[in-house]
Design a protein around this motif. Structure first.
Motif, short mmCIF file in Angstrom:
data_model
loop_
_atom_site.label_atom_id
_atom_site.label_comp_id
_atom_site.label_asym_id
_atom_site.label_seq_id
_atom_site.Cartn_x
_atom_site.Cartn_y
_atom_site.Cartn_z
N UNK A 202 0.90 -1.19 -0.02
CA UNK A 202 0.05 -0.03 -0.12
C UNK A 202 0.78 1.28 0.15
N UNK A 203 2.09 1.19 0.09
CA UNK A 203 2.77 2.41 0.33
C UNK A 203 4.42 1.91 0.23
N UNK A 204 5.29 2.96 -0.11
CA UNK A 204 7.03 2.57 -0.20
C UNK A 204 7.52 3.74 0.45
N UNK A 205 8.76 3.66 0.71
CA UNK A 205 9.70 4.57 1.39
C UNK A 205 11.18 4.19 1.23
N UNK A 206 12.10 5.11 1.64
CA UNK A 206 13.21 4.87 1.58
C UNK A 206 13.84 4.59 3.26
N UNK A 207 14.61 3.81 3.52
CA UNK A 207 14.96 3.76 4.82
C UNK A 207 15.38 4.81 5.60
N UNK A 208 15.75 5.88 4.94
CA UNK A 208 16.16 7.24 5.63
C UNK A 208 14.98 7.80 6.26
N UNK A 209 13.53 7.45 5.45
CA UNK A 209 12.29 8.03 6.04
C UNK A 209 12.05 7.39 7.45
N UNK A 210 12.36 6.25 7.60
CA UNK A 210 12.25 5.57 8.87
C UNK A 210 13.13 6.03 9.96
N UNK A 211 14.26 6.42 9.66
CA UNK A 211 15.14 6.78 10.56
C UNK A 211 14.57 8.03 11.32
N UNK A 212 14.97 7.73 12.74
CA UNK A 212 14.23 8.78 13.71
C UNK A 212 13.20 8.47 14.36
N UNK A 213 12.43 7.54 13.71
CA UNK A 213 11.00 7.00 14.50
C UNK A 213 11.29 6.51 15.55
N UNK A 214 10.33 6.78 16.30
CA UNK A 214 10.12 5.87 17.84
C UNK A 214 9.21 4.69 17.75
N UNK A 215 9.66 3.59 18.68
CA UNK A 215 8.85 2.53 18.41
C UNK A 215 8.43 1.84 19.89
N UNK A 216 7.45 1.18 19.82
CA UNK A 216 7.19 0.62 21.20
C UNK A 216 8.01 -0.82 21.36
N UNK A 217 8.85 -0.89 22.43
CA UNK A 217 9.77 -1.92 22.65
C UNK A 217 8.93 -3.25 23.28
N UNK A 218 9.43 -4.24 23.23
CA UNK A 218 8.84 -5.55 23.84
C UNK A 218 8.76 -5.27 25.27
N UNK A 219 9.74 -4.75 25.88
CA UNK A 219 9.82 -4.41 27.12
C UNK A 219 10.55 -3.25 27.63
N UNK A 220 10.28 -2.80 28.75
CA UNK A 220 10.99 -1.74 29.37
C UNK A 220 11.61 -1.99 30.55
N UNK A 221 11.84 -3.35 30.92
CA UNK A 221 12.60 -3.56 31.96
C UNK A 221 13.91 -2.91 32.18
N UNK A 222 14.63 -2.68 31.09
CA UNK A 222 15.96 -2.14 31.27
C UNK A 222 15.99 -0.56 31.43
N UNK A 223 14.66 0.06 31.27
CA UNK A 223 14.71 1.51 31.63
C UNK A 223 15.20 1.95 32.78
N UNK A 224 14.98 1.25 33.77
CA UNK A 224 15.47 1.80 35.25
C UNK A 224 16.99 1.94 35.41
#
Length: 272
Positions: A202-224
Protein backbone atom coordinates in the motif's frame (compact mmCIF):
# COMPACT_ATOMS: atom_id res chain seq x y z
CA UNK A 1 67.42 -38.69 20.60
CA UNK A 2 70.46 -38.62 22.88
CA UNK A 3 70.82 -42.41 22.99
CA UNK A 4 69.25 -42.77 26.41
CA UNK A 5 66.92 -45.64 27.24
CA UNK A 6 63.51 -44.38 28.30
CA UNK A 7 61.14 -46.86 29.95
CA UNK A 8 57.77 -46.78 28.22
CA UNK A 9 55.51 -46.99 31.24
CA UNK A 10 51.84 -46.66 30.43
CA UNK A 11 50.08 -43.68 31.96
CA UNK A 12 46.42 -43.82 32.92
CA UNK A 13 44.86 -40.38 32.57
CA UNK A 14 42.05 -40.75 35.11
CA UNK A 15 40.04 -37.85 33.76
CA UNK A 16 37.84 -36.91 36.69
CA UNK A 17 34.73 -35.29 35.23
CA UNK A 18 33.47 -38.03 32.85
CA UNK A 19 33.84 -40.62 35.60
CA UNK A 20 32.21 -38.36 38.21
CA UNK A 21 29.31 -37.66 35.86
CA UNK A 22 28.89 -41.39 35.20
CA UNK A 23 28.88 -42.18 38.92
CA UNK A 24 26.46 -39.35 39.72
CA UNK A 25 24.01 -40.72 37.17
CA UNK A 26 24.36 -44.29 38.42
CA UNK A 27 23.88 -43.29 42.05
CA UNK A 28 21.14 -40.77 41.28
CA UNK A 29 23.02 -37.85 42.81
CA UNK A 30 21.76 -34.47 41.62
CA UNK A 31 24.65 -32.28 42.78
CA UNK A 32 27.38 -31.45 45.27
CA UNK A 33 25.02 -31.38 48.27
CA UNK A 34 23.87 -34.95 47.61
CA UNK A 35 27.47 -36.12 47.10
CA UNK A 36 28.40 -34.65 50.48
CA UNK A 37 25.38 -36.31 52.06
CA UNK A 38 26.49 -39.67 50.66
CA UNK A 39 30.07 -39.02 51.75
CA UNK A 40 32.92 -37.69 49.62
CA UNK A 41 35.09 -40.70 50.56
CA UNK A 42 32.43 -43.15 49.34
CA UNK A 43 31.90 -41.15 46.16
CA UNK A 44 35.65 -41.08 45.45
CA UNK A 45 36.01 -44.83 46.00
CA UNK A 46 33.15 -45.48 43.59
CA UNK A 47 34.87 -43.26 41.00
CA UNK A 48 38.17 -45.13 41.45
CA UNK A 49 36.37 -48.40 40.94
CA UNK A 50 34.93 -47.17 37.64
CA UNK A 51 38.40 -46.16 36.44
CA UNK A 52 39.79 -49.63 37.18
CA UNK A 53 36.79 -51.29 35.53
CA UNK A 54 38.03 -50.30 32.07
CA UNK A 55 41.72 -51.08 32.66
CA UNK A 56 41.62 -54.52 31.01
CA UNK A 57 39.75 -53.14 28.00
CA UNK A 58 42.37 -50.45 27.50
CA UNK A 59 45.20 -52.98 27.72
CA UNK A 60 43.57 -55.08 25.00
CA UNK A 61 42.98 -52.06 22.76
CA UNK A 62 46.50 -50.64 23.15
CA UNK A 63 48.13 -53.99 22.34
CA UNK A 64 45.97 -54.35 19.22
CA UNK A 65 47.21 -50.92 18.12
CA UNK A 66 50.77 -52.23 18.25
CA UNK A 67 51.87 -49.87 20.96
CA UNK A 68 54.52 -51.51 23.15
CA UNK A 69 54.36 -50.18 26.68
CA UNK A 70 54.92 -51.50 30.18
CA UNK A 71 51.54 -51.93 31.83
CA UNK A 72 52.94 -53.49 35.00
CA UNK A 73 55.04 -50.45 35.90
CA UNK A 74 52.65 -47.81 34.67
CA UNK A 75 51.06 -45.03 36.69
CA UNK A 76 47.63 -43.54 37.21
CA UNK A 77 47.03 -39.84 37.65
CA UNK A 78 44.80 -40.64 40.64
CA UNK A 79 47.72 -42.29 42.50
CA UNK A 80 48.82 -40.33 45.55
CA UNK A 81 52.52 -40.36 44.59
CA UNK A 82 51.64 -39.00 41.14
CA UNK A 83 49.44 -36.20 42.56
CA UNK A 84 52.09 -35.32 45.14
CA UNK A 85 54.75 -35.11 42.43
CA UNK A 86 52.57 -32.66 40.48
CA UNK A 87 52.03 -30.57 43.61
CA UNK A 88 55.81 -30.62 44.25
CA UNK A 89 56.55 -29.33 40.73
CA UNK A 90 53.92 -26.62 41.10
CA UNK A 91 55.44 -25.55 44.43
CA UNK A 92 58.89 -25.27 42.85
CA UNK A 93 57.48 -23.06 40.09
CA UNK A 94 55.61 -20.95 42.65
CA UNK A 95 58.73 -20.42 44.76
CA UNK A 96 60.59 -19.22 41.65
CA UNK A 97 57.90 -16.67 40.84
CA UNK A 98 56.77 -18.50 37.72
CA UNK A 99 53.11 -18.79 38.75
CA UNK A 100 50.73 -15.88 38.34
CA UNK A 101 47.03 -15.31 38.85
CA UNK A 102 45.00 -14.40 35.81
CA UNK A 103 41.45 -14.36 34.52
CA UNK A 104 39.91 -16.08 31.54
CA UNK A 105 36.55 -17.26 30.27
CA UNK A 106 36.16 -20.85 31.42
CA UNK A 107 33.61 -23.40 30.19
CA UNK A 108 31.35 -24.39 33.08
CA UNK A 109 28.89 -27.18 33.78
CA UNK A 110 25.90 -25.99 35.84
CA UNK A 111 24.77 -29.61 36.26
CA UNK A 112 28.09 -30.72 37.79
CA UNK A 113 28.92 -27.34 39.38
CA UNK A 114 32.50 -27.33 38.09
CA UNK A 115 34.67 -25.77 35.39
CA UNK A 116 35.34 -27.88 32.30
CA UNK A 117 38.53 -28.53 30.36
CA UNK A 118 38.52 -28.04 26.59
CA UNK A 119 38.54 -31.82 26.23
CA UNK A 120 35.47 -32.19 28.41
CA UNK A 121 33.67 -29.32 26.70
CA UNK A 122 34.32 -30.74 23.24
CA UNK A 123 32.82 -34.06 24.27
CA UNK A 124 29.49 -32.37 24.84
CA UNK A 125 29.33 -30.25 21.68
CA UNK A 126 26.52 -31.08 19.28
CA UNK A 127 25.36 -29.47 16.07
CA UNK A 128 21.98 -27.84 16.48
CA UNK A 129 19.81 -25.33 14.70
CA UNK A 130 19.20 -21.98 16.39
CA UNK A 131 16.26 -20.39 14.57
CA UNK A 132 16.15 -16.66 14.00
CA UNK A 133 13.10 -14.64 15.00
CA UNK A 134 11.07 -11.94 13.30
CA UNK A 135 9.28 -9.52 15.61
CA UNK A 136 6.68 -6.80 15.25
CA UNK A 137 7.49 -3.35 16.66
CA UNK A 138 4.66 -0.75 16.43
CA UNK A 139 5.83 2.74 15.44
CA UNK A 140 5.01 5.60 17.82
CA UNK A 141 4.33 8.53 15.49
CA UNK A 142 1.46 10.75 14.34
CA UNK A 143 2.98 11.22 10.89
CA UNK A 144 0.25 10.12 8.48
CA UNK A 145 2.42 7.84 6.39
CA UNK A 146 3.72 5.90 9.40
CA UNK A 147 0.82 6.19 11.86
CA UNK A 148 -0.71 2.86 12.93
CA UNK A 149 2.05 0.88 11.21
CA UNK A 150 4.68 -1.52 12.52
CA UNK A 151 8.13 -2.56 11.39
CA UNK A 152 9.19 -6.18 11.05
CA UNK A 153 12.51 -6.71 12.81
CA UNK A 154 14.86 -9.68 12.51
CA UNK A 155 17.28 -11.13 15.08
CA UNK A 156 19.50 -14.18 15.49
CA UNK A 157 20.07 -13.39 19.19
CA UNK A 158 16.63 -13.53 20.84
CA UNK A 159 18.14 -13.79 24.33
CA UNK A 160 19.25 -10.15 24.00
CA UNK A 161 15.77 -8.76 23.29
CA UNK A 162 15.20 -7.52 26.85
CA UNK A 163 18.21 -5.23 26.33
CA UNK A 164 17.02 -3.89 23.00
CA UNK A 165 18.51 -0.42 22.41
CA UNK A 166 17.44 0.44 18.89
CA UNK A 167 16.52 -0.85 15.44
CA UNK A 168 18.78 -0.29 12.45
CA UNK A 169 17.76 0.00 8.81
CA UNK A 170 19.57 0.64 5.55
CA UNK A 171 19.03 4.35 4.77
CA UNK A 172 19.32 3.82 1.00
CA UNK A 173 17.24 0.65 0.92
CA UNK A 174 13.65 0.52 -0.35
CA UNK A 175 10.93 -0.56 2.08
CA UNK A 176 7.37 -1.70 1.36
CA UNK A 177 4.32 -1.17 3.55
CA UNK A 178 2.36 -4.42 3.36
CA UNK A 179 -1.22 -4.65 4.61
CA UNK A 180 -2.40 -8.00 5.90
CA UNK A 181 -5.41 -8.87 8.08
CA UNK A 182 -6.08 -5.20 8.69
CA UNK A 183 -2.54 -4.45 9.91
CA UNK A 184 0.36 -2.74 8.16
CA UNK A 185 4.03 -3.76 8.28
CA UNK A 186 7.18 -2.13 6.94
CA UNK A 187 9.67 -4.57 5.39
CA UNK A 188 12.56 -4.30 2.93
CA UNK A 189 11.26 -4.42 -0.63
CA UNK A 190 13.71 -7.14 -1.62
CA UNK A 191 12.59 -9.32 1.33
CA UNK A 192 8.83 -8.85 0.96
CA UNK A 193 8.34 -12.01 -1.10
CA UNK A 194 10.19 -14.06 1.53
CA UNK A 195 7.55 -13.15 4.15
CA UNK A 196 4.34 -12.61 2.16
CA UNK A 197 2.98 -14.90 -0.58
CA UNK A 198 0.65 -12.36 -2.14
CA UNK A 199 1.70 -9.04 -0.61
CA UNK A 200 -0.76 -6.16 -0.67
CA UNK A 201 1.71 -3.27 -0.96
CA UNK A 202 0.00 0.00 0.00
CA UNK A 203 3.02 2.32 0.22
CA UNK A 204 6.82 2.51 -0.11
CA UNK A 205 9.64 4.55 1.39
CA UNK A 206 13.40 4.78 1.72
CA UNK A 207 15.05 3.59 4.91
CA UNK A 208 16.09 7.18 5.58
CA UNK A 209 12.40 8.07 6.06
CA UNK A 210 12.14 5.48 8.85
CA UNK A 211 15.23 6.84 10.59
CA UNK A 212 14.44 8.78 13.76
CA UNK A 213 11.04 7.18 14.31
CA UNK A 214 10.20 5.96 17.83
CA UNK A 215 8.78 2.50 18.36
CA UNK A 216 7.19 0.53 21.18
CA UNK A 217 9.72 -1.96 22.62
CA UNK A 218 8.89 -5.50 23.69
CA UNK A 219 9.79 -4.62 27.28
CA UNK A 220 10.87 -1.62 29.29
CA UNK A 221 12.58 -3.67 32.00
CA UNK A 222 15.99 -2.12 31.26
CA UNK A 223 14.73 1.50 31.43
CA UNK A 224 15.48 1.81 35.15
CA UNK A 225 19.17 1.05 34.57
CA UNK A 226 19.91 3.99 32.24
CA UNK A 227 20.05 7.76 32.63
CA UNK A 228 17.32 10.04 31.22
CA UNK A 229 19.75 11.16 28.50
CA UNK A 230 20.41 7.58 27.48
CA UNK A 231 16.71 6.80 27.59
CA UNK A 232 16.03 9.64 25.16
CA UNK A 233 18.10 7.75 22.59
CA UNK A 234 16.43 4.40 23.27
CA UNK A 235 13.81 2.77 21.06
CA UNK A 236 14.55 4.74 17.92
CA UNK A 237 15.36 3.68 14.38
CA UNK A 238 18.93 4.46 13.29
CA UNK A 239 20.69 4.21 9.93
CA UNK A 240 23.38 1.61 9.32
CA UNK A 241 25.31 1.29 6.08
CA UNK A 242 26.12 -2.35 6.86
CA UNK A 243 22.48 -3.48 6.82
CA UNK A 244 21.87 -6.11 4.11
CA UNK A 245 18.90 -8.00 2.67
CA UNK A 246 20.45 -11.42 2.26
CA UNK A 247 18.36 -12.59 5.23
CA UNK A 248 15.78 -11.15 7.56
CA UNK A 249 13.55 -8.13 7.00
CA UNK A 250 15.96 -5.26 6.34
CA UNK A 251 15.58 -4.09 9.95
CA UNK A 252 17.66 -5.55 12.78
CA UNK A 253 17.31 -5.57 16.56
CA UNK A 254 20.38 -4.10 18.28
CA UNK A 255 21.54 -4.64 21.88
CA UNK A 256 25.05 -3.15 22.33
CA UNK A 257 25.03 -3.85 26.09
CA UNK A 258 25.79 -7.45 25.20
CA UNK A 259 29.10 -6.38 23.66
CA UNK A 260 28.21 -7.16 20.07
CA UNK A 261 25.75 -6.21 17.36
CA UNK A 262 24.07 -8.14 14.60
CA UNK A 263 26.00 -6.05 12.09
CA UNK A 264 29.18 -5.58 14.10
CA UNK A 265 29.04 -1.93 15.19
CA UNK A 266 26.63 0.62 16.61
CA UNK A 267 25.33 3.37 14.29
CA UNK A 268 27.17 6.62 14.92
CA UNK A 269 23.92 8.51 15.43
CA UNK A 270 23.11 6.28 18.40
CA UNK A 271 26.42 7.00 20.12
CA UNK A 272 26.58 10.74 19.53
Amino acid sequence: MKGKKVPRGFGWDCHGLPIESLVQNELGLAGVAEIQKLGVDKFNETCRGKVLKYTSEWKKTVRRMGRWVDFDKGYKTMDKNFMESVWWVFKQCFDKGLIYQGYRIQPYSPALATPLSNFETNQGYKDRQDPSLTLIFPLNTDEAKFKDTSILVWTTTPWTLYSNFCIVVGPDMDYNLVEQDGKKYWIAASRTAAYFKNPNIVDTCKGSELVGKDYEPLSRISDEYVTPDQLSRHYKIYPADYESTEDGTGAVHTAPSFGFLEGGRLPLAATA
